[in-house]
Design a protein around this motif. Structure first.
Motif, mmCIF file in Angstrom:
data_model
loop_
_atom_site.group_PDB
_atom_site.id
_atom_site.type_symbol
_atom_site.label_atom_id
_atom_site.label_comp_id
_atom_site.label_asym_id
_atom_site.label_seq_id
_atom_site.Cartn_x
_atom_site.Cartn_y
_atom_site.Cartn_z
ATOM 1 N N PRO A 189 12.367 67.271 49.989
ATOM 2 C CA PRO A 189 12.437 67.818 48.627
ATOM 3 C C PRO A 189 13.208 66.948 47.633
ATOM 4 C CG PRO A 189 14.188 68.769 49.927
ATOM 5 C CD PRO A 189 13.469 67.801 50.833
ATOM 6 N N THR A 190 13.876 65.873 48.093
ATOM 7 C CA THR A 190 14.857 65.196 47.232
ATOM 8 C C THR A 190 14.224 64.618 45.975
ATOM 9 O OG1 THR A 190 16.147 64.647 49.215
ATOM 10 C CG2 THR A 190 16.701 63.494 47.157
ATOM 11 N N HIS A 191 13.235 63.742 46.157
ATOM 12 C CA HIS A 191 12.647 63.068 44.996
ATOM 13 C C HIS A 191 11.778 64.026 44.178
ATOM 14 C CE1 HIS A 191 14.059 59.148 46.399
ATOM 15 N NE2 HIS A 191 13.697 59.543 47.614
ATOM 16 N N SER A 192 11.033 64.860 44.853
ATOM 17 C CA SER A 192 10.166 65.792 44.129
ATOM 18 C C SER A 192 10.993 66.764 43.286
ATOM 19 C CB SER A 192 9.273 66.564 45.106
ATOM 20 O OG SER A 192 10.053 67.271 46.057
ATOM 21 N N ASP A 193 12.110 67.249 43.834
ATOM 22 C CA ASP A 193 12.946 68.171 43.074
ATOM 23 C C ASP A 193 13.541 67.496 41.839
ATOM 24 O OD1 ASP A 193 12.400 70.143 44.872
ATOM 25 O OD2 ASP A 193 14.409 70.225 45.759
ATOM 26 N N LEU A 194 13.944 66.247 42.001
ATOM 27 C CA LEU A 194 14.516 65.551 40.845
ATOM 28 C C LEU A 194 13.473 65.333 39.747
ATOM 29 C CD1 LEU A 194 17.258 63.224 40.383
ATOM 30 C CD2 LEU A 194 15.052 62.274 39.649
ATOM 31 N N ILE A 195 12.248 64.997 40.125
ATOM 32 C CA ILE A 195 11.179 64.836 39.135
ATOM 33 C C ILE A 195 10.954 66.148 38.384
ATOM 34 C CG2 ILE A 195 8.710 64.390 38.824
ATOM 35 C CD1 ILE A 195 8.966 62.489 41.307
ATOM 36 N N ILE A 196 10.995 67.247 39.084
ATOM 37 C CA ILE A 196 10.827 68.561 38.443
ATOM 38 C C ILE A 196 11.960 68.815 37.454
ATOM 39 C CG2 ILE A 196 10.847 71.049 38.858
ATOM 40 C CD1 ILE A 196 9.388 70.444 41.525
ATOM 41 N N LYS A 197 13.177 68.470 37.825
ATOM 42 C CA LYS A 197 14.314 68.638 36.911
ATOM 43 C C LYS A 197 14.111 67.817 35.630
ATOM 44 C CE LYS A 197 17.979 69.472 40.336
ATOM 45 N NZ LYS A 197 19.256 68.923 40.896
ATOM 46 N N LEU A 198 13.698 66.576 35.790
ATOM 47 C CA LEU A 198 13.469 65.722 34.620
ATOM 48 C C LEU A 198 12.376 66.298 33.727
ATOM 49 C CD1 LEU A 198 13.622 62.152 36.228
ATOM 50 C CD2 LEU A 198 15.319 63.158 34.698
ATOM 51 N N ARG A 199 11.306 66.740 34.342
ATOM 52 C CA ARG A 199 10.202 67.282 33.553
ATOM 53 C C ARG A 199 10.596 68.586 32.861
ATOM 54 N NH1 ARG A 199 5.190 65.279 33.761
ATOM 55 N NH2 ARG A 199 4.369 67.327 33.154
ATOM 56 N N ASP A 200 11.370 69.419 33.539
ATOM 57 C CA ASP A 200 11.806 70.669 32.921
ATOM 58 C C ASP A 200 12.680 70.382 31.701
ATOM 59 O OD1 ASP A 200 10.459 72.161 34.773
ATOM 60 O OD2 ASP A 200 12.235 72.677 35.968
ATOM 61 N N ARG A 201 13.590 69.415 31.824
ATOM 62 C CA ARG A 201 14.447 69.093 30.672
ATOM 63 C C ARG A 201 13.637 68.456 29.564
ATOM 64 N NH1 ARG A 201 16.513 69.673 26.983
ATOM 65 N NH2 ARG A 201 18.638 69.321 26.236
ATOM 66 N N THR A 202 12.675 67.645 29.915
ATOM 67 C CA THR A 202 11.844 66.979 28.909
ATOM 68 C C THR A 202 10.971 67.981 28.170
ATOM 69 O OG1 THR A 202 11.801 64.966 30.252
ATOM 70 C CG2 THR A 202 10.097 65.182 28.563
ATOM 71 N N SER A 203 10.439 68.957 28.887
ATOM 72 C CA SER A 203 9.530 69.931 28.261
ATOM 73 C C SER A 203 10.243 70.794 27.235
ATOM 74 C CB SER A 203 8.902 70.830 29.330
ATOM 75 O OG SER A 203 9.881 71.641 29.958
ATOM 76 N N GLN A 204 11.556 70.889 27.300
ATOM 77 C CA GLN A 204 12.304 71.686 26.331
ATOM 78 C C GLN A 204 12.283 71.058 24.940
ATOM 79 O OE1 GLN A 204 16.271 72.510 27.835
ATOM 80 N NE2 GLN A 204 15.472 72.914 29.884
#
Length: 627
Positions: free
Chosen positions: A610-625
């Motif tokens: 989950p390490t890299h995939s979770d971090l990508i999700i975090k980046l995308r969530d912050r970007t989508s804001q």
């Protein structure tokens, strides 16, 4: 207005006369008059040209913010002031015939007959915000020096309409560096007085060769620690008249403005803090040439959040010791201003395997390239000659899988002669003609102080590495080329900027520390994450109206991105699916995890899920804001 008009009447009797080749109004400027009220540039044209000129103003609102358009033969301007008479209410006027300045006069009364068929345009003026700047503790140097503001013809072409085709004119005000933020914030609130600065830094960026020789107004001396800041200027209207060449036209004399009863909007707005989306912040992005960029406070915070996310250290390598705040932000601001970017990656840490490359670096490089492509930048990748064919196959597979839309040109550099780097970076080896304006190294082997290249275990891998570092050291001598290094251990190209921290805090740091510094050194828990964060930050900047206006130097109407643009930018961003495909492609080509040497779905010993995939999700969530 009665007192202001009295002052103008007195001024018109003492205006100094100058040769017609130079439009100045030195001692009779209105910069100190009716402080806190709007002042206006004036352009008076035959009614047959009025519609085109109004359209020209709307097409170029930064230099020509339209306050009022009169009816033919109308002397007054009721929305701006009562009982005005445009024939006498400027201290001095310029008279143009066939586009040529033929005289300066203190009154247009003798032209009353011709004025019956002419239309007056009143355009905002930057004198309007000077009082607010002074009240905020900002020295206004032209006021201190008792002279007119400096005005320059630039190399920036306005959006043409009909016969009106001309360059933009700008004013220059020296600003102490520590006051740049407050100056940007105050003037941003005054769009009818040209808004915020369109450029901060080297005048040559605007085609201005000598700030001591303005085309209009007076030279204004910079004080110690001052930075030249430039605003769009209503004297662009004078250039428009000269380009159109009408049989007869009038303008105010530059610096001798029409005074209004309308309060400067920045006076009331400055009493309350602006919303984060409307609050510009300034950042230095280059010293050679001197260049600052601008983004909203809200966008700055979003990118700082991204920087925090990519700085997570699940591998517990101690990379926080290398962290420098805002390196991601300043690098991406610089990249936003760039037109052609060269990326390099490749760390042959597995010297006993073929290929010796690791899975950290190429995915981040592709992510950066994809977003730069979507933003219409030219992009190329330079890598080791021995790995060129493999990287070409990886690129082809990445395109087939949809990781990147278009293949990026792949280059190699081997540095066969002392001037090879200069010729690689610049057309014909001419430092005034660079091919690239930004170099980005992500997880690229970096040269240590002894000339060798080391992996984190301290093994010398110089025999596998081409001297791409030379491109960075040479770039540091070429004005206009900026550099970024992205790393997670300190032995990567560009991390020489933090080499003292590497030597002190990282294992084997005194041996492995890269000695080659980049302008910006981005530290990430895994270097790929730095590439993902950079892609997201560039996307966020592309949606920032304050940054986009500054990026385009105030030219044209500010427009939000089209739906197609927005979709293309968003589609270029890293996703879990794309990055999983990219890692799978690398594994298929025999590329191994950096820390463990595992030929599998991991990077630096950390599994993709989950390490890299979770971090990508975090980046995308912050970007989508920020959408």
């Amino acid at each position: 207005m009665f007192q202001a008009w009295q002052g103008i009447r007195l001024l018109t009797n003492s205006i100094r006369r100058y040769p017609v080749q130079r439009l100045v109004c030195v001692k009779a400027t209105t910069t100190r008059m009716c402080s806190g009220y709007q002042q206006a540039n004036v352009v008076i044209l035959h009614k047959s040209l009025a519609d085109d000129f109004e359209a020209f103003c709307h097409a170029n609102p930064s230099p020509l913010p339209l306050l009022y358009r009169s009816q033919p033969g109308e002397w007054g301007c009721p929305p701006l002031t009562a009982d005005a008479d445009i024939r006498v209410d400027c201290p001095q006027y310029c008279v143009f015939k066939d586009g040529l300045l033929v005289s300066r006069v203190s009154s247009l009364m003798s032209y009353s007959g011709q004025l019956q068929d002419m239309v007056s345009f009143y355009l905002g003026c930057s004198f309007s915000f000077e009082r607010t700047l002074r009240e905020a503790g900002v020295p206004v140097r032209n006021v201190e020096q008792n002279c007119n503001v400096s005005m320059f013809r630039t190399s920036l072409q306005c959006r043409g309409v009909g016969q009106f085709q001309c360059p933009m004119v700008v004013t220059m005000r020296p600003v102490p560096e520590e006051k740049l933020d407050i100056v940007a914030q105050i003037t941003h609130l005054t769009p009818l007085a040209h808004g915020g600065p369109i450029h901060i830094g080297d005048p040559a960026v605007l085609g201005i060769q000598d700030v001591s020789r303005p085309e209009y107004g007076d030279p204004v001396a910079l004080g110690p620690g001052d930075v030249p800041a430039f605003w769009a200027c209503g004297v662009t209207g004078v250039e428009a008249v000269q380009s159109c060449k009408p049989p007869l036209a009038f303008t105010h004399s530059p610096g001798c403005m029409f005074l209004t009863d309308r309060e400067d909007s920045s006076v009331s707005a400055s009493t309350s803090p602006p919303e984060p989306d409307q609050c510009p912040l300034t950042f230095s992005i280059s010293q050679q040439p001197l260049h600052y960029s601008v983004a909203s406070k809200a966008v700055v915070q979003s990118i700082r959040d991204l920087e925090k996310i990519i700085g997570e250290d699940p591998g517990e390598r101690g990379i926080h010791a290398l962290f420098v705040q805002d390196e991601l932000l300043r690098s991406c601001l610089s990249l936003s201003h760039s037109s052609s970017v060269l990326i390099t990656t490749g760390f042959p840490t597995h010297y006993t395997h073929n290929p010796p490359e690791e899975t950290d670096g190429p995915p981040g490089a592709i992510a950066i390239a994809a977003t730069l492509q979507a933003l219409q930048k030219e992009v190329a990748i330079v890598t080791d000659h021995r790995a060129l064919e493999m990287n070409q196959r990886i690129m082809e597979d990445a395109v087939k899988k949809g990781v990147i839309k278009t293949a990026v040109p792949l280059l190699s550099y081997q540095g066969k002669s002392p001037d090879s780097a200069l010729h690689f970076l610049c057309h014909d080896g001419d430092h005034k003609k660079p091919r690239f304006d930004h170099l980005v190294a992500i997880e690229r082997s970096g040269r240590a102080s002894d000339g060798n290249y080391y992996n984190m275990r301290g093994v010398n891998i110089k025999h596998l590495v081409d001297p791409i570092d030379d491109l960075f050291t040479t770039a540091s001598t070429i004005p206009g080329i900026s550099t970024t290094g992205i790393g997670d251990g300190g032995n990567e190209l560009g991390m020489g900027k933090v080499k003292e921290a590497v030597r002190e805090h990282m294992p084997n740091g005194s041996l492995i520390a890269c000695d080659v510094a980049a302008d910006f050194a981005i530290t990430a828990g895994v270097s790929n994450w730095g590439g993902y964060g950079m892609a997201c930050a560039l996307y966020i900047l592309s949606l920032c109206p304050i940054h986009q206006r500054y990026l385009h130097k105030g030219l044209g109407q500010p427009h939000p991105p089209t739906q197609d643009q927005h979709q293309a930018w968003a589609a270029s961003l890293p996703t879990v699916a794309k990055e999983e495909d990219m890692l799978s492609i690398l594994v298929q080509h025999g590329v191994r995890s950096g820390k463990t040497g595992t030929l599998g779905m991991e990077v630096d010993g950390l599994t993709f899920h989950p390490t890299h995939s979770d971090l990508i999700i975090k980046l995308r969530d912050r970007t989508s804001q920020r959408k």
